[in-house]
Scaffold this motif. Structure first.
Motif, short mmCIF file in Angstrom:
data_model
loop_
_atom_site.label_atom_id
_atom_site.label_comp_id
_atom_site.label_asym_id
_atom_site.label_seq_id
_atom_site.Cartn_x
_atom_site.Cartn_y
_atom_site.Cartn_z
N ALA A 1 0.89 -1.40 0.20
CA ALA A 1 0.00 0.09 -0.15
C ALA A 1 0.94 1.17 -0.52
O ALA A 1 1.80 1.30 0.40
N VAL A 2 0.39 2.34 -0.07
CA VAL A 2 0.85 3.30 -0.04
C VAL A 2 0.66 3.63 1.58
O VAL A 2 -0.29 3.76 2.04
N TYR A 3 1.84 4.05 2.27
CA TYR A 3 1.72 4.51 3.42
C TYR A 3 1.90 5.91 4.09
O TYR A 3 2.25 7.27 3.57
N PHE A 4 0.96 6.74 4.67
CA PHE A 4 0.95 7.96 4.79
C PHE A 4 0.50 8.11 6.82
O PHE A 4 0.47 6.97 7.21
N CYS A 5 1.76 9.25 6.58
CA CYS A 5 1.70 10.01 8.86
C CYS A 5 0.90 10.83 8.56
O CYS A 5 0.58 11.89 7.33
N ALA A 6 0.35 11.37 9.34
CA ALA A 6 -0.43 12.40 9.57
C ALA A 6 -0.93 13.02 11.23
O ALA A 6 -0.40 11.90 12.34
N ALA A 7 -0.90 14.48 11.51
CA ALA A 7 -0.64 15.21 12.82
C ALA A 7 -2.38 15.14 13.12
O ALA A 7 -3.41 15.48 11.88
N ARG A 8 -2.55 14.71 14.17
CA ARG A 8 -3.90 15.61 14.72
C ARG A 8 -3.87 16.22 15.11
O ARG A 8 -2.71 17.43 15.04
N GLY A 9 -4.85 17.05 15.69
CA GLY A 9 -5.13 19.08 16.42
C GLY A 9 -4.01 18.72 17.66
O GLY A 9 -3.99 18.24 17.81
N PHE A 10 -3.52 20.21 18.24
CA PHE A 10 -2.95 20.24 18.90
C PHE A 10 -3.84 19.65 20.24
O PHE A 10 -4.72 19.66 20.70
N MET A 11 -2.36 18.98 20.94
CA MET A 11 -2.77 18.72 22.08
C MET A 11 -4.29 17.38 22.50
O MET A 11 -5.12 16.76 23.50
N ALA A 12 -4.70 17.03 20.83
CA ALA A 12 -5.88 15.55 21.06
C ALA A 12 -5.22 14.64 21.32
O ALA A 12 -4.44 14.87 20.42
N PRO A 13 -6.17 13.90 21.46
CA PRO A 13 -5.85 12.07 21.74
C PRO A 13 -5.41 10.99 20.58
O PRO A 13 -6.15 11.81 19.84
N VAL A 14 -4.98 10.07 20.67
CA VAL A 14 -4.67 9.58 19.69
C VAL A 14 -5.91 9.31 18.87
O VAL A 14 -6.86 8.99 19.72
#
Length: 123
Positions: A90-103
């Motif tokens: 697959a194509v693997y992506f990383c991503a970030a949540r918002g500031f101090m948001a939980p997993v």
């Protein structure tokens, strides 16, 4: 900005380590997720790590084979992938949540995405 690297072609049973380098923000304050998308399929969660790095979650399909870690000094999140099989292609992506948001394991809850790196498992 997030930039992934480390993808490639690997034989079944092999290993790869993906890197996700963050720039412009500190990983101290953002949970990071790894996701993947195979051709013709929806994007699915793989693993995620909390702001502190102490909390991790994994999809059932990768538990015991994939391991996520965070090196705050290097602003990098790693995904160590072992015992790879063709279904991991697959194509693997990383991503970030918002500031101090939980997993979260929901792609829709992530705001900033990298461009992706291709992982192909084939003999």
């Amino acid at each position: 900005q997030l930039v992934e690297s480390g993808g490639g072609l690997v034989q079944p049973g092999g290993s790869l380590r993906l890197s996700c380098v963050a720039s412009g923000f500190s990983l101290d304050y953002y949970a990071i997720g790894w996701f993947r998308q195979a051709p013709g399929k929806e994007r699915e969660d793989v693993s995620c790590i909390s702001t502190s790095g102490s909390g991790t979650e994994y999809a059932d399909s990768v538990k015991g084979r994939f391991f996520i870690s965070k090196d705050k000094a290097k602003s990098t999140v790693y995904l160590q992938m072992n015992n790879l099989n063709p279904e991991d292609t697959a194509v693997y992506f990383c991503a970030a949540r918002g500031f101090m948001a939980p997993v979260s394991r929901r792609p829709a809850e992530y705001r900033n995405w990298g461009q992706g790196t291709q992982v192909t498992v084939s003999s």
